[in-house]
Design a protein around this motif. Structure first.
Motif, PDB file in Angstrom:
ATOM      1  N   GLU A   1       7.815  66.855  92.033  1.00  0.00           N
ATOM      2  CA  GLU A   1       7.124  68.234  92.283  1.00  0.00           C
ATOM      3  C   GLU A   1       6.140  68.466  91.391  1.00  0.00           C
ATOM      4  O   GLU A   1       5.366  69.179  91.615  1.00  0.00           O
ATOM      5  N   GLY A   2       6.377  68.134  89.855  1.00  0.00           N
ATOM      6  CA  GLY A   2       5.190  68.363  89.094  1.00  0.00           C
ATOM      7  C   GLY A   2       4.019  67.659  89.366  1.00  0.00           C
ATOM      8  O   GLY A   2       2.893  68.345  89.564  1.00  0.00           O
ATOM      9  N   GLN A   3       3.803  66.486  89.888  1.00  0.00           N
ATOM     10  CA  GLN A   3       3.036  65.694  90.476  1.00  0.00           C
ATOM     11  C   GLN A   3       2.227  66.587  91.653  1.00  0.00           C
ATOM     12  O   GLN A   3       1.075  66.450  91.691  1.00  0.00           O
ATOM     13  N   ARG A   4       3.252  66.997  92.410  1.00  0.00           N
ATOM     14  CA  ARG A   4       2.302  67.758  93.828  1.00  0.00           C
ATOM     15  C   ARG A   4       1.715  68.980  93.201  1.00  0.00           C
ATOM     16  O   ARG A   4       0.738  69.303  93.796  1.00  0.00           O
ATOM     17  N   HIS A   5       2.202  69.526  92.166  1.00  0.00           N
ATOM     18  CA  HIS A   5       1.633  70.800  91.692  1.00  0.00           C
ATOM     19  C   HIS A   5       0.396  70.549  91.197  1.00  0.00           C
ATOM     20  O   HIS A   5      -0.413  71.226  91.494  1.00  0.00           O
ATOM     21  N   MET A   6       0.346  69.514  90.504  1.00  0.00           N
ATOM     22  CA  MET A   6      -0.900  69.096  89.679  1.00  0.00           C
ATOM     23  C   MET A   6      -2.070  68.372  90.623  1.00  0.00           C
ATOM     24  O   MET A   6      -3.227  69.125  90.699  1.00  0.00           O
ATOM     25  N   LEU A   7      -1.422  68.079  91.981  1.00  0.00           N
ATOM     26  CA  LEU A   7      -2.556  67.587  93.073  1.00  0.00           C
ATOM     27  C   LEU A   7      -2.804  68.762  93.750  1.00  0.00           C
ATOM     28  O   LEU A   7      -4.107  68.877  93.867  1.00  0.00           O
ATOM     29  N   TYR A   8      -2.291  69.740  93.749  1.00  0.00           N
ATOM     30  CA  TYR A   8      -2.777  71.031  94.397  1.00  0.00           C
ATOM     31  C   TYR A   8      -3.501  71.789  93.644  1.00  0.00           C
ATOM     32  O   TYR A   8      -4.544  72.363  94.014  1.00  0.00           O
ATOM     33  N   ASN A   9      -3.425  71.711  92.303  1.00  0.00           N
ATOM     34  CA  ASN A   9      -4.283  72.318  91.188  1.00  0.00           C
ATOM     35  C   ASN A   9      -5.576  71.641  91.280  1.00  0.00           C
ATOM     36  O   ASN A   9      -6.612  72.467  91.276  1.00  0.00           O
ATOM     37  N   GLN A  10      -5.635  70.230  91.433  1.00  0.00           N
ATOM     38  CA  GLN A  10      -6.905  69.643  91.763  1.00  0.00           C
ATOM     39  C   GLN A  10      -7.452  69.850  92.886  1.00  0.00           C
ATOM     40  O   GLN A  10      -8.899  70.176  92.977  1.00  0.00           O
ATOM     41  N   THR A  11      -7.077  70.033  93.853  1.00  0.00           N
ATOM     42  CA  THR A  11      -7.441  70.539  95.218  1.00  0.00           C
ATOM     43  C   THR A  11      -8.166  71.767  95.012  1.00  0.00           C
ATOM     44  O   THR A  11      -9.311  72.164  95.724  1.00  0.00           O
ATOM     45  N   PHE A  12      -7.481  72.932  94.460  1.00  0.00           N
ATOM     46  CA  PHE A  12      -7.857  74.229  94.393  1.00  0.00           C
ATOM     47  C   PHE A  12      -9.129  74.206  93.747  1.00  0.00           C
ATOM     48  O   PHE A  12     -10.322  74.820  93.995  1.00  0.00           O
ATOM     49  N   LYS A  13      -9.322  73.365  92.447  1.00  0.00           N
ATOM     50  CA  LYS A  13     -10.386  73.313  91.720  1.00  0.00           C
ATOM     51  C   LYS A  13     -11.690  72.862  92.209  1.00  0.00           C
ATOM     52  O   LYS A  13     -12.789  73.134  92.459  1.00  0.00           O
ATOM     53  N   LEU A  14     -11.383  71.660  93.061  1.00  0.00           N
ATOM     54  CA  LEU A  14     -12.526  71.152  93.936  1.00  0.00           C
ATOM     55  C   LEU A  14     -12.935  72.094  94.950  1.00  0.00           C
ATOM     56  O   LEU A  14     -14.258  72.388  95.350  1.00  0.00           O
ATOM     57  N   ASP A  15     -11.961  72.926  95.691  1.00  0.00           N
ATOM     58  CA  ASP A  15     -12.409  73.937  96.574  1.00  0.00           C
ATOM     59  C   ASP A  15     -13.453  74.903  95.965  1.00  0.00           C
ATOM     60  O   ASP A  15     -14.252  75.323  96.591  1.00  0.00           O
ATOM     61  N   GLN A  16     -12.815  75.200  94.831  1.00  0.00           N
ATOM     62  CA  GLN A  16     -13.608  76.324  94.143  1.00  0.00           C
ATOM     63  C   GLN A  16     -15.162  75.893  93.772  1.00  0.00           C
ATOM     64  O   GLN A  16     -16.015  76.734  93.833  1.00  0.00           O
ATOM     65  N   ALA A  17     -15.210  74.570  93.290  1.00  0.00           N
ATOM     66  CA  ALA A  17     -16.450  73.941  93.065  1.00  0.00           C
ATOM     67  C   ALA A  17     -17.333  73.785  94.318  1.00  0.00           C
ATOM     68  O   ALA A  17     -18.600  74.299  94.261  1.00  0.00           O
ATOM     69  N   ALA A  18     -16.677  73.383  95.424  1.00  0.00           N
ATOM     70  CA  ALA A  18     -17.555  73.478  96.872  1.00  0.00           C
ATOM     71  C   ALA A  18     -17.905  74.691  97.147  1.00  0.00           C
ATOM     72  O   ALA A  18     -19.132  74.920  97.555  1.00  0.00           O
ATOM     73  N   PHE A  19     -17.317  75.872  97.052  1.00  0.00           N
ATOM     74  CA  PHE A  19     -17.459  77.237  97.339  1.00  0.00           C
ATOM     75  C   PHE A  19     -18.608  77.663  96.588  1.00  0.00           C
ATOM     76  O   PHE A  19     -19.608  78.170  96.759  1.00  0.00           O
ATOM     77  N   ALA A  20     -18.733  77.277  95.127  1.00  0.00           N
ATOM     78  CA  ALA A  20     -19.696  77.538  94.181  1.00  0.00           C
ATOM     79  C   ALA A  20     -20.964  76.944  94.417  1.00  0.00           C
ATOM     80  O   ALA A  20     -22.084  77.545  94.574  1.00  0.00           O
ATOM     81  N   ALA A  21     -20.790  75.630  94.982  1.00  0.00           N
ATOM     82  CA  ALA A  21     -22.108  74.945  95.410  1.00  0.00           C
ATOM     83  C   ALA A  21     -22.633  75.764  96.545  1.00  0.00           C
ATOM     84  O   ALA A  21     -23.911  75.470  96.816  1.00  0.00           O
ATOM     85  N   GLU A  22     -21.817  76.001  97.636  1.00  0.00           N
ATOM     86  CA  GLU A  22     -22.320  76.537  98.667  1.00  0.00           C
ATOM     87  C   GLU A  22     -23.065  77.929  98.615  1.00  0.00           C
ATOM     88  O   GLU A  22     -24.133  78.326  99.016  1.00  0.00           O
ATOM     89  N   GLU A  23     -22.418  78.757  97.646  1.00  0.00           N
ATOM     90  CA  GLU A  23     -22.822  80.040  97.261  1.00  0.00           C
ATOM     91  C   GLU A  23     -24.277  79.871  96.445  1.00  0.00           C
ATOM     92  O   GLU A  23     -24.921  80.770  96.594  1.00  0.00           O
ATOM     93  N   ALA A  24     -24.295  78.655  95.843  1.00  0.00           N
ATOM     94  CA  ALA A  24     -25.531  78.437  95.036  1.00  0.00           C
ATOM     95  C   ALA A  24     -26.781  78.127  96.154  1.00  0.00           C
ATOM     96  O   ALA A  24     -27.939  78.610  95.903  1.00  0.00           O
ATOM     97  N   LYS A  25     -26.187  77.252  97.129  1.00  0.00           N
ATOM     98  CA  LYS A  25     -27.321  77.080  98.230  1.00  0.00           C
ATOM     99  C   LYS A  25     -27.605  78.216  98.745  1.00  0.00           C
ATOM    100  O   LYS A  25     -29.018  78.704  99.179  1.00  0.00           O
ATOM    101  N   ASP A  26     -26.685  79.169  99.398  1.00  0.00           N
ATOM    102  CA  ASP A  26     -27.139  80.487  99.861  1.00  0.00           C
ATOM    103  C   ASP A  26     -27.962  81.215  99.224  1.00  0.00           C
ATOM    104  O   ASP A  26     -29.000  81.869  99.564  1.00  0.00           O
ATOM    105  N   THR A  27     -27.764  81.270  97.677  1.00  0.00           N
ATOM    106  CA  THR A  27     -28.348  82.204  96.732  1.00  0.00           C
ATOM    107  C   THR A  27     -30.048  81.756  96.713  1.00  0.00           C
ATOM    108  O   THR A  27     -30.994  82.443  97.048  1.00  0.00           O
ATOM    109  N   HIS A  28     -30.009  80.286  96.686  1.00  0.00           N
ATOM    110  CA  HIS A  28     -31.320  79.725  96.613  1.00  0.00           C
ATOM    111  C   HIS A  28     -32.150  79.947  98.046  1.00  0.00           C
ATOM    112  O   HIS A  28     -33.243  80.517  98.047  1.00  0.00           O
ATOM    113  N   GLN A  29     -31.606  80.105  99.198  1.00  0.00           N
ATOM    114  CA  GLN A  29     -32.037  80.336 100.469  1.00  0.00           C
ATOM    115  C   GLN A  29     -32.490  81.771 100.360  1.00  0.00           C
ATOM    116  O   GLN A  29     -33.535  82.221 100.806  1.00  0.00           O
TER     117      GLN A  29
END
Length: 193
Positions: free
Chosen positions: A46-74
């Protein structure tokens, strides 16, 4: 005889209820130990699963921030382009011309209001005139009735339309026949050849 039939074996003492209870308790303890081990392993998973979910959440946040930066640039590119076009258009527009155009529009609207007021002006018709007094015998005001001129009536009197059968000229048969109502008969075509 002992050889043939063998010797009587000593009976093992029969287990008592206490012995059976102890054995079952021991087996229960073994199962409990296994459960504790599995609980520890489950907690680790369960600890490993929780850690993996946290990593996925951080990756999703990074992808969202990258998309937001592209939109801002456009958006910035679009704003720069619009700014450039607006500056180019504003070079041709002079505020003095806009003020003059507004003044002309105001003058034209004032003239339009004057025309409308002039058209809507009353001609000082007295209030004591009754509409029914203006009406002729036909219920139509006299000023709206047609003038009866003898010349027009004479022009409208036309000769009446001919009635009856037309004459048959010599050498020309009357090919037009009439039906029972007196209307020209319609020729009937044969469907057979």
């Amino acid at each position: 005889m002992k050889r043939v039939f063998g010797v009587k074996k000593d009976k093992e003492p029969t287990s008592s209820l206490q012995d059976a209870s102890d054995r079952i308790t021991k087996r229960g303890d073994n199962v409990e130990e296994k459960i504790k081990k599995l609980d520890a392993e489950l907690a680790r998973y369960e600890g490993q699963r929780h850690m993996l979910y946290n990593q996925t959440f951080k990756l999703d946040q990074a992808a969202f921030a990258a998309e937001e930066a592209k939109d801002t640039h456009q958006a910035m590119l679009a704003l720069k382009s619009a700014n450039k076009e607006l500056k180019g258009m504003m070079k041709t527009v002079k505020i003095h011309d806009v003020h003059n155009l507004q003044d002309e529009m105001t003058d034209l609207l004032d003239v339009s209001v004057e025309v409308q007021e002039s058209l809507g002006r009353s001609y000082n018709v007295p209030d004591d005139i009754d509409e029914y007094e203006l009406l002729d015998g036909d219920g139509v005001p006299a000023y709206l009735q047609c003038d009866k001129e003898p010349e027009l009536e004479a022009e409208l009197n036309m000769p009446s339309a001919p009635s009856g059968n037309a004459q048959i000229y010599a050498g020309r048969p009357n090919v037009q026949t009439e039906d029972e109502q007196g209307l020209p008969a319609v020729a009937r075509a044969s469907l057979r050849g």
